[in-house]
Structures are given as structure tokens and as C-alpha cells.
Write an enzyme that holds these catalytic residues in place. Sequence first.
Site, PDB file in Angstrom:
ATOM      1  N   TYR A  80     -15.989  21.423 -10.503  1.00  0.00           N
ATOM      2  CA  TYR A  80     -16.360  20.127 -11.079  1.00  0.00           C
ATOM      3  C   TYR A  80     -17.483  19.530 -10.225  1.00  0.00           C
ATOM      4  O   TYR A  80     -17.399  19.511  -8.992  1.00  0.00           O
ATOM      5  CB  TYR A  80     -15.115  19.246 -11.039  1.00  0.00           C
ATOM      6  N   ASP A 122      -7.581  22.714  -8.346  1.00  0.00           N
ATOM      7  CA  ASP A 122      -7.770  21.651  -9.338  1.00  0.00           C
ATOM      8  C   ASP A 122      -7.170  22.170 -10.644  1.00  0.00           C
ATOM      9  O   ASP A 122      -7.734  23.031 -11.310  1.00  0.00           O
ATOM     10  CB  ASP A 122      -9.269  21.341  -9.491  1.00  0.00           C
ATOM     11  N   ARG A 179       0.817  -1.216   0.000  1.00  0.00           N
ATOM     12  CA  ARG A 179       0.000   0.000   0.000  1.00  0.00           C
ATOM     13  C   ARG A 179       0.848   1.263   0.000  1.00  0.00           C
ATOM     14  O   ARG A 179       0.384   2.328  -0.400  1.00  0.00           O
ATOM     15  CB  ARG A 179      -0.963  -0.019   1.199  1.00  0.00           C
ATOM     16  N   LYS A 236      -6.949  12.510 -17.334  1.00  0.00           N
ATOM     17  CA  LYS A 236      -7.082  13.351 -18.516  1.00  0.00           C
ATOM     18  C   LYS A 236      -5.749  13.422 -19.267  1.00  0.00           C
ATOM     19  O   LYS A 236      -5.403  12.503 -19.975  1.00  0.00           O
ATOM     20  CB  LYS A 236      -7.598  14.737 -18.108  1.00  0.00           C
TER      21      LYS A 236
HETATM   22  C1  LIG Z   1     -12.433  14.691 -14.754  1.00  0.00           C
HETATM   23  C2  LIG Z   1     -12.151  15.729 -13.750  1.00  0.00           C
HETATM   24  C3  LIG Z   1     -11.956  15.391 -12.413  1.00  0.00           C
HETATM   25  C4  LIG Z   1     -12.124  13.989 -11.883  1.00  0.00           C
HETATM   26  O1  LIG Z   1     -11.238  13.072 -12.401  1.00  0.00           O
HETATM   27  P1  LIG Z   1     -11.579  11.503 -12.405  1.00  0.00           P
HETATM   28  O2  LIG Z   1     -10.268  10.880 -12.656  1.00  0.00           O
HETATM   29  O3  LIG Z   1     -12.585  11.320 -13.500  1.00  0.00           O
HETATM   30  O4  LIG Z   1     -12.147  11.164 -11.065  1.00  0.00           O
HETATM   31  C5  LIG Z   1     -11.644  16.403 -11.532  1.00  0.00           C
HETATM   32  N1  LIG Z   1     -11.542  17.682 -11.934  1.00  0.00           N
HETATM   33  C6  LIG Z   1     -11.724  18.042 -13.215  1.00  0.00           C
HETATM   34  C7  LIG Z   1     -11.579  19.472 -13.591  1.00  0.00           C
HETATM   35  C8  LIG Z   1     -12.043  17.087 -14.170  1.00  0.00           C
HETATM   36  O5  LIG Z   1     -12.258  17.452 -15.424  1.00  0.00           O
END
Ligand SMILES: *Cc1c(COP(=O)(O)O)cnc(C)c1O
Length: 397
Positions: A116, A188, A62, A213
Site C-alpha cells: 500500500y 497487512d 487513553r 474497510k
Molecule cells: C486503505 C488501506 C490501508 C490504510 O487504511 P486507512 O484506514 O485508510 O489508513 C492500509 N492497507 C490497505 C491494504 C488498505 O487498502
Amino acid sequence: MSASDRPQSPETRVVTGGRRPEWTAGVVNVPVWRASTILYDDVAALRAAAGADTHHRLYYGRRGTPTQWSLAEALTELEPGAEGTLLYPSGVAAITTALLAFLKPGDHLLLPDSAYDPTRAFAMGMLKTIGVTTTLYDPVIGAGIAGLMTPATKVLFLESPGSLTFEVQDVPAMTRIARERGITTILDNTWATPLLFPAMAHGVDVTIMACTKYVVGHSDAMLGSATAVASHWQRLRDATYQLGQHVGPDDAALGARGLRTMAVRLRQHGDLVDPHRPLAGRAGGRRAGAASGVAGLPRTRHLHARFPGSAGLFAFVLDGGGDAGRVALIDGLALFGIGYSWGGYESLALPIDPHRYRSVTRAGAEGPMIRLQIGLEDPDDLIADLAAGLDRFRAAR
Ligand SMILES: *Cc1c(COP(=O)(O)O)cnc(C)c1O
């Protein structure tokens, strides 16, 4: 100055980061180490390990192996001023863990109205049940954020540009005020990545990416990261360990593979999305009256200069018309898939209705909205595909 003293550009660091010789053992990529149990030579070694810091030491699965450590270190190296990075099984897991690390019952959170949606849902749901209150604020409030801070405010959350509506926030103005008051800032940074926005240079304490992403970049794995400055590192790490967050080595290896090409991919994704001449504007410009604007631009145009380029995700507003026209536009696209997420090599189109996720600001669209993720296809092919879509929209309107 020798080659090794020269400060390296971020484009070089995405290639070299985290590839320590003791982890690569001579191959180019860090191997995929699969592990739960780690074996010790004797009881004395086991006892010594239990009492020592586990950072970058095999201890138990872990806590990771060189496969995860390498990706985490590469992400830290991309963010000047960072102390360390922790990995999570999704972007949402990174966000919720970071919020839990810095909030406790009785505390107050400031969250942009353009956050988000799952971030918002976590604040309104689980954080509320543990006694954390949240105030949603206008994402372009800038230094006016001071007026919403109370003695209980412990976290200022930022997301720039905002989800769906793409308001760019005045991050340095806001982090300066937060730091003066001892309020933790969490950004973020999924859209820009450190390549387009080195967050810590702008005063951010903890920066988060949905690596799903652009870091993974191929739509084949879920992954998140949180990177902290030294003053916030230990607390983030403790919360992450206590919550049992862990990323499997195969997903970490996919993340590392994606990261190595992220700089060139971002350049291609963003080439068509110059914020002052977006793709929709170019395709629509030849067909007057189809697109009326690009989300987020009017109110935050002056802040776009902080990004040296653009990522490949944006939304635009159709000039009137209804949902039928929007559906006709999207359904007939040949090169744009219809689906959630973004950041992969393939283009995507999505109907969006941001007013459903806004409380204190109006989404402000005078027509139906579409979000586009620009992939790595030939730009002229994408423009032709969109131009035909705008024709369908006008015919349906
Ligand atoms: C997609 C996204 C997330 C979440 O990511 P996941 O890997 O799908 O949980 C968080 N913030 C933004 C701006 C996003 O576009």
C-alpha cells in the site's frame, strides 16, 4: 460435548466476540463510554491503579474503556493464536506503529513492491530518517525471500494480495523462513480479514487491518487494528501506548456495529468475485476484446486456493485503448462511485496506474487498469452497468 465446548465458527465469533456481560451491562451492544478522567475513591486507590497493569481496567481515557476493549477482544477472538489487539485511528496508524515497535536504527526491513503506497512512503520517509534501511522485494518471491535477508533484517512485511496489482503471497513459506531467523513478520490483512485468511495459523506474528474497510463496512469511520501473538504482544502494546495511539469510543462503536455483519457482507461482496470467474471477465466475456486480464491472477493463481472465498476488491486490465476510453467507461457508470477507500456497502470504480508505485517489479499491464470495489447492490444490476461501460470503452477506443 456441551454447546459451550464446541469450537465456534468465525461467522459465529463475529457476532459473539467481545460482548462480555460486565461490559454490555445487559444491553446487546457495549455502550459508548466517553471518558478522559477516571475518578478514584481515595488516594490509596489512585496509587494502586498507577502501579498495576491497566489491561481491561479503567485507568485514564487513553487506555480505553469497555467500548474499545470489546472491539479489540472481538478482533482477537477472530484470529486463532492471537494474544491481543490494539486499535488505531486509521489503518496507516496501525501499520506505522507496528513497524516502529519492531524496528530501530540500523535495522533492515523487507517490504513487498506491491505494498500500500502510504506504507511504502513511511519506509522511504520516516523510517529512513531514523536509520532503518528498506529493501523492496518482488511480492511473489516466495521462499526466495531468504536470499534478501541479512543479519540486520528485523521485519518481513507482507501484504497479500498486494495493493492495486493483487499478487497473492506465499505467506506460510515466507513466515517459516522468517521465524527460523528470528525475524518478525507483519501482514497487512485488510483485503482478506481473518475470515478469509487466518494469518496466525499461517505463521504471522502481527496482523494488521485497515478496519476502515470491511470491519466498519459503511464508509463512515476511520479505524485500524494490529493483532499480535503472545511473543510480540508486549512490545506492540508498549509502542502503541508510548505513541499515544487511541480510538474514540464513537468510532470504536461504529467498528463493532460493522463487525457484527462482516461475515454476511463479505459473502455478498465476494460472491461476484470468484477469482477464477471475476465480474469483469463475466461482463467482458460477452464483449470480446474489452478486458484482457485480472490483476495479480496470472502469477499467483495457484495460491488463491488458500482463500476459502473472495473479498470484493479486484482490478482488471483493459485490452489496449487509452485513458480516454477508461475515463468514458468509469464516468458513465451509474452504480459505481468514483473515490478512494473501499469495503463499504457501495460499489466504487477507480482508474489505477500501479507502475507509479513500483520499483523492482513491473506492474506489467498492457492496457489501462481499473480497480473495482463490489458493493452490496444486486449483482445483475452491477453486471449490466459494467457491460454498458465496456461498450463505452470499445466505442472510445
Ligand atoms: C486503505 C488501506 C490501508 C490504510 O487504511 P486507512 O484506514 O485508510 O489508513 C492500509 N492497507 C490497505 C491494504 C488498505 O487498502
